[in-house]
Design an enzyme around this catalytic site. Structure first.
Site, PDB file in Angstrom:
ATOM      1  N   SER A  20      -6.352  -3.689   2.214  1.00 51.33           N
ATOM      2  CA  SER A  20      -7.039  -4.739   2.966  1.00 51.33           C
ATOM      3  C   SER A  20      -7.594  -5.819   2.035  1.00 51.33           C
ATOM      4  O   SER A  20      -7.861  -5.571   0.852  1.00 51.33           O
ATOM      5  CB  SER A  20      -8.191  -4.115   3.756  1.00 51.33           C
ATOM      6  OG  SER A  20      -9.102  -3.510   2.858  1.00 51.33           O
ATOM      7  N   GLU A  30      -7.358  -9.763  11.359  1.00 46.45           N
ATOM      8  CA  GLU A  30      -6.241  -8.813  11.338  1.00 46.45           C
ATOM      9  C   GLU A  30      -6.629  -7.585  12.152  1.00 46.45           C
ATOM     10  O   GLU A  30      -7.678  -6.980  11.909  1.00 46.45           O
ATOM     11  CB  GLU A  30      -5.926  -8.390   9.897  1.00 46.45           C
ATOM     12  CG  GLU A  30      -4.743  -7.442   9.829  1.00 46.45           C
ATOM     13  CD  GLU A  30      -4.420  -6.960   8.411  1.00 46.45           C
ATOM     14  OE1 GLU A  30      -5.352  -6.564   7.692  1.00 46.45           O
ATOM     15  OE2 GLU A  30      -3.240  -6.977   8.041  1.00 46.45           O
ATOM     16  N   GLU A  76      -1.815  -7.103  -3.046  1.00 47.70           N
ATOM     17  CA  GLU A  76      -1.031  -7.400  -1.836  1.00 47.70           C
ATOM     18  C   GLU A  76      -1.922  -7.023  -0.652  1.00 47.70           C
ATOM     19  O   GLU A  76      -2.242  -5.848  -0.464  1.00 47.70           O
ATOM     20  CB  GLU A  76       0.276  -6.600  -1.815  1.00 47.70           C
ATOM     21  CG  GLU A  76       1.159  -6.784  -3.046  1.00 47.70           C
ATOM     22  CD  GLU A  76       1.742  -8.172  -3.204  1.00 47.70           C
ATOM     23  OE1 GLU A  76       1.517  -9.035  -2.325  1.00 47.70           O
ATOM     24  OE2 GLU A  76       2.410  -8.414  -4.219  1.00 47.70           O
ATOM     25  N   LYS A 121      -3.333   6.480  -7.054  1.00 48.42           N
ATOM     26  CA  LYS A 121      -4.279   6.977  -6.058  1.00 48.42           C
ATOM     27  C   LYS A 121      -3.757   6.629  -4.667  1.00 48.42           C
ATOM     28  O   LYS A 121      -3.774   5.475  -4.268  1.00 48.42           O
ATOM     29  CB  LYS A 121      -5.679   6.364  -6.248  1.00 48.42           C
ATOM     30  CG  LYS A 121      -6.719   7.197  -5.508  1.00 48.42           C
ATOM     31  CD  LYS A 121      -7.831   6.413  -4.860  1.00 48.42           C
ATOM     32  CE  LYS A 121      -7.506   5.776  -3.560  1.00 48.42           C
ATOM     33  NZ  LYS A 121      -7.240   6.635  -2.404  1.00 48.42           N
ATOM     34  N   VAL A 159     -11.125  -4.825   0.543  1.00 45.87           N
ATOM     35  CA  VAL A 159     -11.121  -3.955  -0.638  1.00 45.87           C
ATOM     36  C   VAL A 159     -10.506  -4.696  -1.828  1.00 45.87           C
ATOM     37  O   VAL A 159     -10.981  -4.582  -2.966  1.00 45.87           O
ATOM     38  CB  VAL A 159     -10.390  -2.619  -0.348  1.00 45.87           C
ATOM     39  CG1 VAL A 159     -10.227  -1.801  -1.612  1.00 45.87           C
ATOM     40  CG2 VAL A 159     -11.146  -1.821   0.700  1.00 45.87           C
ATOM     41  N   GLY A 160      -9.467  -5.500  -1.566  1.00 45.42           N
ATOM     42  CA  GLY A 160      -8.847  -6.275  -2.650  1.00 45.42           C
ATOM     43  C   GLY A 160      -9.842  -7.190  -3.336  1.00 45.42           C
ATOM     44  O   GLY A 160      -9.847  -7.331  -4.565  1.00 45.42           O
ATOM     45  N   CYS A 211       2.055  -4.958   7.114  1.00 45.37           N
ATOM     46  CA  CYS A 211       1.268  -6.126   6.689  1.00 45.37           C
ATOM     47  C   CYS A 211       1.954  -7.399   7.167  1.00 45.37           C
ATOM     48  O   CYS A 211       1.312  -8.418   7.388  1.00 45.37           O
ATOM     49  CB  CYS A 211       1.108  -6.145   5.180  1.00 45.37           C
ATOM     50  SG  CYS A 211       2.669  -6.024   4.320  1.00 45.37           S
TER      51      CYS A 211
HETATM   52  P1  NAD Z   1      -7.603  -0.154   2.510  1.00 41.35           P
HETATM   53  O1  NAD Z   1      -7.930  -1.420   1.774  1.00 41.35           O
HETATM   54  O2  NAD Z   1      -8.644   0.451   3.336  1.00 41.35           O
HETATM   55  O3  NAD Z   1      -7.138   0.973   1.473  1.00 41.35           O
HETATM   56  C1  NAD Z   1      -6.066   0.766   0.569  1.00 41.35           C
HETATM   57  C2  NAD Z   1      -6.217   1.731  -0.600  1.00 41.35           C
HETATM   58  O4  NAD Z   1      -7.393   1.358  -1.326  1.00 41.35           O
HETATM   59  C3  NAD Z   1      -6.418   3.181  -0.198  1.00 41.35           C
HETATM   60  O5  NAD Z   1      -5.748   4.019  -1.123  1.00 41.35           O
HETATM   61  C4  NAD Z   1      -7.924   3.355  -0.306  1.00 41.35           C
HETATM   62  O6  NAD Z   1      -8.303   4.693  -0.539  1.00 41.35           O
HETATM   63  C5  NAD Z   1      -8.211   2.486  -1.517  1.00 41.35           C
HETATM   64  N1  NAD Z   1      -9.605   2.038  -1.635  1.00 41.35           N
HETATM   65  C6  NAD Z   1     -10.524   1.864  -0.664  1.00 41.35           C
HETATM   66  N2  NAD Z   1     -11.691   1.440  -1.194  1.00 41.35           N
HETATM   67  C7  NAD Z   1     -11.497   1.337  -2.528  1.00 41.35           C
HETATM   68  C8  NAD Z   1     -12.306   0.947  -3.628  1.00 41.35           C
HETATM   69  N3  NAD Z   1     -13.571   0.582  -3.465  1.00 41.35           N
HETATM   70  N4  NAD Z   1     -11.773   0.956  -4.873  1.00 41.35           N
HETATM   71  C9  NAD Z   1     -10.494   1.312  -5.059  1.00 41.35           C
HETATM   72  N5  NAD Z   1      -9.665   1.708  -4.059  1.00 41.35           N
HETATM   73  C10 NAD Z   1     -10.162   1.714  -2.811  1.00 41.35           C
HETATM   74  O7  NAD Z   1      -6.268  -0.481   3.350  1.00 41.35           O
HETATM   75  P2  NAD Z   1      -5.464   0.499   4.319  1.00 41.35           P
HETATM   76  O8  NAD Z   1      -6.266   0.674   5.564  1.00 41.35           O
HETATM   77  O9  NAD Z   1      -4.988   1.701   3.584  1.00 41.35           O
HETATM   78  O10 NAD Z   1      -4.168  -0.397   4.625  1.00 41.35           O
HETATM   79  C11 NAD Z   1      -4.136  -1.391   5.582  1.00 41.35           C
HETATM   80  C12 NAD Z   1      -4.284  -2.756   4.943  1.00 41.35           C
HETATM   81  O11 NAD Z   1      -3.302  -2.917   3.933  1.00 41.35           O
HETATM   82  C13 NAD Z   1      -4.042  -3.886   5.928  1.00 41.35           C
HETATM   83  O12 NAD Z   1      -4.985  -4.906   5.710  1.00 41.35           O
HETATM   84  C14 NAD Z   1      -2.649  -4.372   5.565  1.00 41.35           C
HETATM   85  O13 NAD Z   1      -2.371  -5.710   5.923  1.00 41.35           O
HETATM   86  C15 NAD Z   1      -2.646  -4.177   4.092  1.00 41.35           C
HETATM   87  N6  NAD Z   1      -1.283  -4.101   3.563  1.00 41.35           N
HETATM   88  C16 NAD Z   1      -0.814  -5.143   2.826  1.00 41.35           C
HETATM   89  C17 NAD Z   1       0.499  -5.128   2.346  1.00 41.35           C
HETATM   90  C18 NAD Z   1       1.038  -6.273   1.538  1.00 41.35           C
HETATM   91  O14 NAD Z   1       2.064  -6.099   0.882  1.00 41.35           O
HETATM   92  N7  NAD Z   1       0.427  -7.442   1.554  1.00 41.35           N
HETATM   93  C19 NAD Z   1       1.324  -4.024   2.618  1.00 41.35           C
HETATM   94  C20 NAD Z   1       0.795  -2.970   3.360  1.00 41.35           C
HETATM   95  C21 NAD Z   1      -0.519  -3.009   3.831  1.00 41.35           C
END
Ligand code: NAD
Length: 480
Positions: free
Chosen positions: A229, A381, A250, A175, A232-233, A284
């Protein structure tokens, strides 16, 4: 009428169960529409899990050499499609064309690492545990795994998860993030071209909040590899815990760079520019906090401001551009709100802010100084091109401040003092420690993951990036 990107299920592009679609905007042109993508429903996720589950029966028994050959041909197709894909990434994500080519190159490097390393998981034999007993350990793929990726590295992150999952014999339901469906559709095309059998790799577009639960809650999905994020994680982890679904999370970061008095100042400045403003601060592992000792604080700040003023912000497809727009409207609004909040809490805005080029979602390289530990800009962040500079007394205080944070993803120090550098390596609470290198540097042989609220589960890359997708079994064979 824009083209609609369709889900890729069982080797074909399929219309979803519902008719809804969502727009894919080019962030350098507000209001534009590159194409649209399906806003999938739970029925579409169900269909993808069902075919992935069926495909697992054959794929899991496909010899590893055959799986390697298919992934090798995928990497060949990716290398051939590098320039076209880089254009797509820049158009839908806003990172510069040079950065997008770098993203594809990083995916190729990591993919080749996983291709080589998968044979490590052949198992161990135990020397004669009890007279005539023969014993060994063997590995098994998990089944269907869910890959959920963010928009900031739309093709590299999905490859870092999907290729190890496929090499180890799992099937995938992917996804992608809603900001970047086009790169995902392009990647699905490459898997198809490489001869990945139908149902082994599937891609479902849609909002995480509406279809994520279906993917995570299905008992046939044995693991979720998620990058995104922390918020969400955390939600995914609590949902996955109910079904004992394995997770690899991650998450976000608030990465500190420490600059000591004996640092190579020019190198420290270049590292700050690269990791502070690369991809408009949307790594990130971006540097977002800078901790300066008093001896060099002023000189460092003046040099940094001069470098920021020389940066060219604009069209991501122009080879001369140093920084493109941020990824979209919600990103832009969140960054703008964080900048306002920093000002209202008393941080000094030394340069940058929102750009007056309102053709796209442009934020200038932004630097605050006088940042204290209590301010939100020190703790939260922002995920944009915004640096928070603080002056600390010495290395002791720098380490205290660096570690006074919920996140623990990456970090860096600039110093020529080896004992100080080694102390930093020992004491920094982060998954990545860099000495005289910017905070985003990485190599696929080593783990890519965070401590504290920045990650959970085995990190990507290294060997854990493959092992995450495997079960272990101990086998004992008696003499009769
Ligand atoms: P996000 O958490 O908003 O979304 C990430 C993914 O999760 C997207 O595909 C989104 O559609 C999906 N998602 C959202 N809600 C969900 C749910 N309830 N259930 C399942 N999936 C869901 O993050 P973003 O805005 O896409 O990315 C930015 C964030 O990602 C920042 O916090 C950044 O630090 C982090 N990031 C971390 C790493 C790492 O390796 N640690 C790498 C890149 C980005």
């Amino acid at each position: 009428m824009s083209e609609v990107l369709l889900n890729y299920i069982k080797g074909v592009c399929r219309e979803g169960a519902g008719a809804d679609t969502f727009a894919n905007e080019n962030p350098s042109k507000r209001g534009s529409e590159l194409n649209r993508a399906q806003a999938s429903t739970e029925a579409d996720v169900e269909a993808a899990i069902t075919v992935a589950s069926a495909a697992f029966k054959t794929w899991s028994r496909t010899p590893v050499a055959h799986r390697q050959a298919i992934v090798e041909s995928f990497l060949g197709a990716l290398a051939a499609g590098r320039d076209e894909l880089a254009q797509i990434v820049s158009m839908e994500n806003g990172k510069t064309i040079r950065e997008s080519r770098g993203e594809v190159d990083s995916a190729l490097l990591e993919g080749r690492h996983h291709l080589r390393q998968v044979t490590v998981f052949a198992g161990e034999s135990a020397p004669d545990p009890d007279g005539d007993v023969t014993a060994w350990e063997q590995y098994h793929p998990l089944g269907v795994v869910g890959v959920i990726s963010p928009w900031n590295y739309p093709m590299n992150v999905m490859c870092r998860k999907t290729l190890p999952a496929l090499l180890t014999g799992n099937t995938v339901v992917f996804k992608p993030a809603s900001y970047t469906p086009w790169s995902a559709a392009f990647m699905a095309g490459l898997f198809d071209e490489a001869g990945v059998p139908a149902g082994v790799f599937n891609c479902v577009f849609g909002r995480g909040s509406s279809i994520g639960n279906r993917l995570i809650g299905d008992p046939r999905v044995r693991a979720i590899s998620f990058t995104g994020s922390t918020e969400v994680g955390r939600r995914i982890q609590s949902m996955a815990a109910a079904g004992f679904t394995r997770t690899q999370l991650e998450l976000g970061g608030k990465n500190a760079l420490i600059v000591l008095a004996d640092a190579d100042m020019d190198a420290a400045i270049e590292a700050t520019i690269k990791a502070g403003f690369g991809c408009a601060g949307q790594w990130c592992t971006s540097t977002s906090r800078v901790l300066l000792v008093p001896e060099i604080a002023e000189a460092y700040t003046e040099k940094l401001l001069a470098r920021c003023a020389a940066m060219q912000v604009g069209d991501p497809l122009d080879e001369a551009t140093d920084m493109g727009p941020v990824a979209g409207a919600s990103q832009f609004n969140a960054i703008a709100a964080s900048i306002e909040k920093a000002v209202s809490e008393g941080a000094n805005l030394r340069c940058g802010g929102i750009s007056d080029n309102d053709g796209g979602y442009y934020v200038l390289p932004t630097v605050f100084d006088g940042v204290t530990r209590e301010m939100s800009i020190f703790r939260e962040e922002i995920f944009g091109p915004v640096l928070a500079l603080s002056t600390v007394k010495d290395l002791d205080e720098a380490l205290q401040w660096a570690n006074d944070c919920d996140y623990g993803l990456s970090s860096a120090i600039f110093t020529r003092d080896m004992p100080a550098a080694l102390r930093y390596v020992r004491e920094i609470e982060a998954g990545m420690a860099h000495v005289n290198i910017h905070s985003g540097f990485k190599t696929p042989e080593l783990p890519f993951g965070g401590w504290k609220d920045s990650g959970f589960g085995p990190p990507e890359n290294g060997l854990t990036g493959l092992e995450f997708f495997l079960e272990r079994k101990a086998v004992y064979i008696g003499a009769t």
